[in-house]
Enzyme design. Structure first.
Site, PDB file in Angstrom:
ATOM      1  N   ARG A   1      -8.713   0.561  10.039  1.00 24.87           N
ATOM      2  CA  ARG A   1      -8.218  -0.767  10.287  1.00 24.87           C
ATOM      3  C   ARG A   1      -9.359  -1.511  11.032  1.00 24.87           C
ATOM      4  O   ARG A   1      -8.935  -2.696  11.583  1.00 24.87           O
ATOM      5  CB  ARG A   1      -6.804  -0.752  11.073  1.00 24.87           C
TER       6      ARG A   1
ATOM      7  N   LYS B   1       0.899  -1.168   0.024  1.00 27.47           N
ATOM      8  CA  LYS B   1      -0.004  -0.112  -0.046  1.00 27.47           C
ATOM      9  C   LYS B   1       0.915   1.297  -0.178  1.00 27.47           C
ATOM     10  O   LYS B   1       0.597   2.263  -0.827  1.00 27.47           O
ATOM     11  CB  LYS B   1      -0.914  -0.161   1.495  1.00 27.47           C
TER      12      LYS B   1
ATOM     13  N   ARG C   1      11.602  -6.019   3.750  1.00 28.30           N
ATOM     14  CA  ARG C   1      11.570  -4.616   3.820  1.00 28.30           C
ATOM     15  C   ARG C   1      12.795  -3.743   4.492  1.00 28.30           C
ATOM     16  O   ARG C   1      13.047  -4.255   5.687  1.00 28.30           O
ATOM     17  CB  ARG C   1      10.199  -4.060   4.265  1.00 28.30           C
TER      18      ARG C   1
ATOM     19  N   ARG D   1       0.679  -9.744  13.276  1.00 24.15           N
ATOM     20  CA  ARG D   1       0.122  -8.540  12.479  1.00 24.15           C
ATOM     21  C   ARG D   1      -0.905  -9.028  11.569  1.00 24.15           C
ATOM     22  O   ARG D   1      -1.782  -8.504  11.214  1.00 24.15           O
ATOM     23  CB  ARG D   1       1.075  -7.742  11.768  1.00 24.15           C
TER      24      ARG D   1
ATOM     25  N   ARG E   1      12.208  -1.996  10.159  1.00 27.59           N
ATOM     26  CA  ARG E   1      11.125  -1.888  11.372  1.00 27.59           C
ATOM     27  C   ARG E   1      11.195  -2.999  12.356  1.00 27.59           C
ATOM     28  O   ARG E   1      11.314  -4.118  12.255  1.00 27.59           O
ATOM     29  CB  ARG E   1       9.827  -1.847  10.665  1.00 27.59           C
TER      30      ARG E   1
END
Ligand code: AP5
Length: 209
Positions: A88, A13, A123, A167, A156
């Site tokens: 969310r 996203k 990432r 998550r 992260r």
């Protein structure tokens, strides 16, 4: 044009929102980025949000709803915005309606669990400007250094394996019901993200035309 980018963590996203900023000419509002800024500044919000974020849980609704309401009231949102990572939960979606914030389209980003885990574990983000990279898929020109600002690339805390699993569970339980919520309103468009990036960008542009 007021848009929502919906989808599981790591589906892409933020990457797509940042690449389409010029074409869409509206700002990207990422609750994740805003919360990470608050953590960096060690503000009262940041102090409260940090433990939720590190463990992969959602930050309480009232905190993110206030954050979004304040951000949307800024001058740069007058012509529209992309909500990336908000809402969310159903109460967060209802808060938009309660505050008369009309949503034109919801783009539902889709990928398999295998792809998502591969994207999240590779990432890296720029500590300075939040640019997003992937060690294999979208690498920086120089390892560990941001192409855009020269900042340091970091992993992260919530991209570690335990937090990733949490998550994904949280997404399934608390966020996935939003797909049905927006489908019923007739404004949901699916985006298959297991395609080359230029195709994904085209699909998004076509969906919001
Ligand atoms: P947030 O920062 O919003 O995390 P997220 O939704 O979990 O989404 P991500 O940023 O992880 O993924 P993304 O879909 O943007 O993927 P990206 O483009 O980076 O939230 C973090 C935390 O903050 C939450 O866990 C929660 O605690 C809190 N929070 C935030 N909003 C909240 C809310 N509304 N309510 C309560 N709490 C909230 O891409 C991922 C990787 O894939 C990158 O490496 C990228 O380079 C790569 N990639 C992207 N697209 C492609 C592609 N097409 N092909 C190959 N690789 C790709």
């Amino acid at each position: 044009m007021n848009l929502i980018f919906l989808g599981p963590p790591g589906v892409g996203k933020g990457t797509v929102a940042k690449l389409l900023l010029k074409d869409l000419a509206i700002p990207q509002i990422s609750t994740g980025d805003l919360l990470r800024e608050a953590v960096k500044e060690n503000s009262p919000l940041g102090k409260e949000a940090k433990s939720y974020m590190d463990s992969g849980k959602l930050v309480p609704d009232n905190l993110v709803i206030d954050l979004i309401k304040k951000r949307i009231s800024n001058e740069d949102c007058k012509k529209g915005f992309i909500l990336d990572g908000f809402p969310r939960t159903i109460p967060q979606a209802e808060s938009l309606e309660i505050n008369n914030i009309k949503i034109d389209k919801v783009l539902n980003f889709i990928a398999s669990k295998k792809t998502i885990i591969e994207r999240l574990s590779g990432r890296r983000i720029c500590k300075n400007c939040n640019a997003i990279y992937h060690i294999k898929n979208i690498p920086p020109k120089k390892e560990g250094v941001c192409d855009k600002c020269g900042g340091k690339l970091i992993q992260r805390d919530d991209d570690k394996p335990e937090a990733i699993e949490r998550r994904l569970e949280v997404y399934k339980k608390q966020t996935e019901p939003l797909i049905e919520y927006y489908k019923k309103k007739g404004i949901l468009v699916d985006i298959d993200t297991e395609r080359p990036l230029p195709n994904i960008l085209n699909d998004v542009l076509n969906a919001v035309k």
